[in-house]
Design an enzyme around this catalytic site. Structure first.
Site, PDB file in Angstrom:
ATOM      1  N   HIS A 120      -3.143 -11.800   4.964  1.00 40.83           N
ATOM      2  CA  HIS A 120      -3.643 -10.489   4.865  1.00 40.83           C
ATOM      3  C   HIS A 120      -4.250 -10.107   6.198  1.00 40.83           C
ATOM      4  O   HIS A 120      -4.777 -10.873   6.784  1.00 40.83           O
ATOM      5  CB  HIS A 120      -4.865 -10.880   3.653  1.00 40.83           C
ATOM      6  CG  HIS A 120      -5.053  -9.526   3.123  1.00 40.83           C
ATOM      7  ND1 HIS A 120      -6.158  -8.795   3.536  1.00 40.83           N
ATOM      8  CD2 HIS A 120      -4.918  -8.874   1.758  1.00 40.83           C
ATOM      9  CE1 HIS A 120      -6.622  -7.694   2.872  1.00 40.83           C
ATOM     10  NE2 HIS A 120      -5.614  -7.632   1.658  1.00 40.83           N
ATOM     11  N   ASP A 196      -8.503 -19.030   3.288  1.00 40.20           N
ATOM     12  CA  ASP A 196      -8.620 -17.752   2.387  1.00 40.20           C
ATOM     13  C   ASP A 196      -8.200 -17.942   1.221  1.00 40.20           C
ATOM     14  O   ASP A 196      -6.942 -18.185   0.887  1.00 40.20           O
ATOM     15  CB  ASP A 196      -8.048 -16.657   3.140  1.00 40.20           C
ATOM     16  CG  ASP A 196      -7.899 -15.249   2.293  1.00 40.20           C
ATOM     17  OD1 ASP A 196      -7.103 -14.175   2.763  1.00 40.20           O
ATOM     18  OD2 ASP A 196      -8.249 -15.309   1.159  1.00 40.20           O
ATOM     19  N   GLN A 199      -6.280 -15.737  -3.417  1.00 44.32           N
ATOM     20  CA  GLN A 199      -5.259 -15.635  -4.319  1.00 44.32           C
ATOM     21  C   GLN A 199      -5.085 -17.029  -5.016  1.00 44.32           C
ATOM     22  O   GLN A 199      -4.310 -17.152  -5.919  1.00 44.32           O
ATOM     23  CB  GLN A 199      -3.859 -15.324  -3.484  1.00 44.32           C
ATOM     24  CG  GLN A 199      -3.824 -13.971  -2.915  1.00 44.32           C
ATOM     25  CD  GLN A 199      -4.108 -12.696  -3.973  1.00 44.32           C
ATOM     26  OE1 GLN A 199      -3.646 -12.996  -5.239  1.00 44.32           O
ATOM     27  NE2 GLN A 199      -4.288 -11.610  -3.472  1.00 44.32           N
ATOM     28  N   LYS A 222     -10.941 -10.592  -7.732  1.00 40.69           N
ATOM     29  CA  LYS A 222      -9.810 -11.018  -7.869  1.00 40.69           C
ATOM     30  C   LYS A 222      -9.682 -12.255  -9.106  1.00 40.69           C
ATOM     31  O   LYS A 222      -8.454 -12.560  -9.473  1.00 40.69           O
ATOM     32  CB  LYS A 222      -8.989 -11.508  -6.568  1.00 40.69           C
ATOM     33  CG  LYS A 222      -8.638 -10.379  -5.519  1.00 40.69           C
ATOM     34  CD  LYS A 222      -7.655 -10.762  -4.623  1.00 40.69           C
ATOM     35  CE  LYS A 222      -7.658 -10.116  -3.238  1.00 40.69           C
ATOM     36  NZ  LYS A 222      -7.132  -8.640  -3.381  1.00 40.69           N
ATOM     37  N   CYS A 358      -1.421  -4.947   2.687  1.00 46.33           N
ATOM     38  CA  CYS A 358      -2.311  -5.381   3.579  1.00 46.33           C
ATOM     39  C   CYS A 358      -1.591  -6.692   4.565  1.00 46.33           C
ATOM     40  O   CYS A 358      -2.215  -7.455   4.954  1.00 46.33           O
ATOM     41  CB  CYS A 358      -3.550  -5.694   3.230  1.00 46.33           C
ATOM     42  SG  CYS A 358      -4.150  -4.108   2.399  1.00 46.33           S
TER      43      CYS A 358
END
Lengths: 400, 142
Positions: A120, A196, A199, A222, A358
């Site tokens: 991202h 990261d 997700q 999220k 993104c």
């Protein structure tokens, strides 16, 4: 054990927005919906306990101190982390910027940071900014067949001996998940692993100390929590070693006109009035997420149905078609812009996302301008998948 | 599908103004939301647009918008007038007011804030050309 249909109904009934206005919401990788338990927790704090933390002695201040501390404790417990290792941020982007700035300060020409082309922008641009400032170089591994930065990373780790690897646990377009334990074992001991988890966490609560990561970030919005809150986790010794990047009240032990002394962790990395009610919401969301393991099979089953249905549509191609099952399914239609497909779906009360998500370097790598992404959550059901397939078929007929 | 009505679809499929102009001015703009990319090429003389072409990788609205722009530039070749139209289009979408008559076909888009940039992209490209061009100081000769 509940059937898949009953299970999705069980989750769906907990989402007030879906009860008020039935809609096919499949844009969860952009922002997830909030369960009543989270909304109630936030409202309760704002109605009964609202005050600033670490600053007053009145009852509202004490109440706010308690709920904020409890929120951190809850989040830490959910991730099997120590409380002092949980830093509340404004979100994943804020966390990644903090890390890039702090870690980047010790990097210099000749040093290398390893990323993947599937990242991202929030895990690319902060490193680019620091690389320009400090003179170190960035190197990008191509995504593997699952859409995650994986196998080529291992080769590049050996070749480049990077100071930092910064990688998505699960990527936001392909939905592939990286094996962190494998990466952690492959990297040199002095290489820091930044992950990261934006997700990943909506679907699994990671055991952070056991993950192999040195730092881990994710966003609240999220994972069924409010906007404006995220978590930066770090191993204690790594957090202690981070130089200051932003400063202000609450993050200091003392300040004079000559200088300052920093506060202890975690406050040292949380300057300013913290996002108290979003943190309360995040804690409630983490409690809610504790049930999510039970939903995984149903969600992946829906994703598999979606993939099979999209494969039947003419001129339609799945991205990372051979990837393991994932709640994220992305596709393109020959000669049709992703936004136009999303527009047709929106006209049928279906929320998905189209564009480059993104993740422009990934789009360039794949040779496409953009794609449509369908991203699932436990409250999605067969009716949602039916709607997407029907509307996608209409879109192909209308727009080709 | 209100915004994808017949006239928009017809314009979007029109290819006769596609291509490059190797001499003249151009501007390339992108929409970071969706990845639309529009390169507008114009040839200018004495304040007039004498030729215009485009290379667009974009959604139906963006395609329709750039084709319409080029059609209008053939009817009203004054760069200054076209730049004024582009500004009026932008203002009308932002303020929710009536669109310029020649752009009324985009009226259904007005209610869709997320799609404004799709239709404005070519007009913003024209404005960039106009603002960087010495021709902007010239009034077209009668």
């Amino acid at each position: 054990m509940m059937s898949a249909t009953a299970a999705s109904g069980h989750w769906r009934r907990q989402i007030p927005l879906l009860q008020r206005q039935p809609y096919h919401y499949l844009d969860n990788a952009a922002t997830a919906l909030m369960p009543a338990a989270v909304l109630d927790a936030v409202r309760d704090y704002d109605d009964r306990n609202r005050g600033n933390v670490g600053r007053g002695v009145h009852r509202f201040a004490e109440a706010a101190d308690t709920v904020y501390s409890d929120a951190r404790q809850t989040v830490a417990a959910a991730l099997r982390a120590a409380e002092q290792e949980i830093i509340f941020t404004a979100g994943c982007t804020a966390g990644l910027n903090l890390l890039a700035n702090a870690l980047g300060q010790s990097l210099q020409p000749g040093d290398k940071v390893l990323l993947s082309l599937a990242e991202h922008h929030s895990n690319i641009v902060p490193w680019q900014i620091m690389a320009q400032r400090r003179g170190f170089t960035l190197h990008f591994a191509a995504p593997d067949g699952s859409g995650a930065g994986g196998r080529q990373l291992l080769t590049m780790i050996e070749r480049y001996q990077p100071r930092v690897i910064s990688i998505a646990h699960t990527t936001n377009v392909g939905g592939g998940t990286v094996d962190l334990a494998l990466l952690a074992a492959a990297k040199p001991a002095k290489t820091l692993l930044v992950v990261d988890g934006a997700q990943y966490v909506p679907h699994h609560l990671p055991d952070l100390p056991a993950s192999g990561a040195d730092f881990y970030v994710f966003s609240g919005h999220k994972c069924y929590a409010p906007n404006g809150i995220g978590v930066l986790w770090g191993r204690r010794e790594q957090l202690e070693a981070l130089p200051p990047v932003i400063g202000g009240g609450g993050a200091i032990a003392h300040v004079s006109s000559d200088g300052y002394g920093p506060a202890a962790l975690p406050q040292r990395l949380e300057p300013g009035t913290p996002p108290v009610s979003p943190a309360v919401g995040l804690a409630a969301a983490m409690r809610w997420c504790g049930q999510l393991a039970a939903a995984e099979g149903a969600v992946l089953g829906l994703a598999q149905r979606l993939r099979e249905g999209l494969r039947q549509l003419p001129h339609t191609h799945l991205l990372f078609d051979n990837a393991p099952p994932s709640p994220i399914v992305s596709f393109i239609v020959d000669g049709v812009h992703a936004h136009d497909i999303c527009e047709v779906l929106a006209d049928h009360e279906i929320a998905v996302r189209g564009g480059h998500h993104c993740a422009e370097p990934l789009m360039v790598h794949l040779g496409i301008g953009g794609c449509v992404r369908v991203s699932l959550a436990p409250y999605n059901n067969d009716a949602d998948i039916d709607a997407v397939l029907l509307a996608s078929e209409k879109a192909v007929r209308l727009l080709r | 599908m209100k915004i994808y009505h017949d006239e928009i679809m017809r314009l979007a499929k029109c290819r006769d103004s596609s291509g490059r102009l190797d001499d003249g001015s151009h501007a390339c703009l992108q929409n970071p939301l969706c990845g639309d990319e529009c390169t507008l090429y114009v040839r200018l003389r004495d304040g007039l647009i004498t030729a215009a072409r485009h290379e667009t990788r974009g959604c139906i609205l963006c395609q329709a918008a750039v084709v319409r722009l080029i059609q209008l530039s053939r009817q009203t070749p004054s760069l200054a007038a076209m730049a004024e139209l582009a500004r009026a289009f932008d203002t009308a979408l932002r303020e929710g007011s009536a669109l310029p008559p020649m752009l009324e076909l985009f009226t259904p888009v007005a209610a869709r804030r997320s799609r404004h940039r799709c239709v404005l992209l070519p007009y913003q490209a024209l404005l960039q050309i106009a603002e960087s061009s010495a021709e902007r100081f010239l009034e077209p000769r009668a």
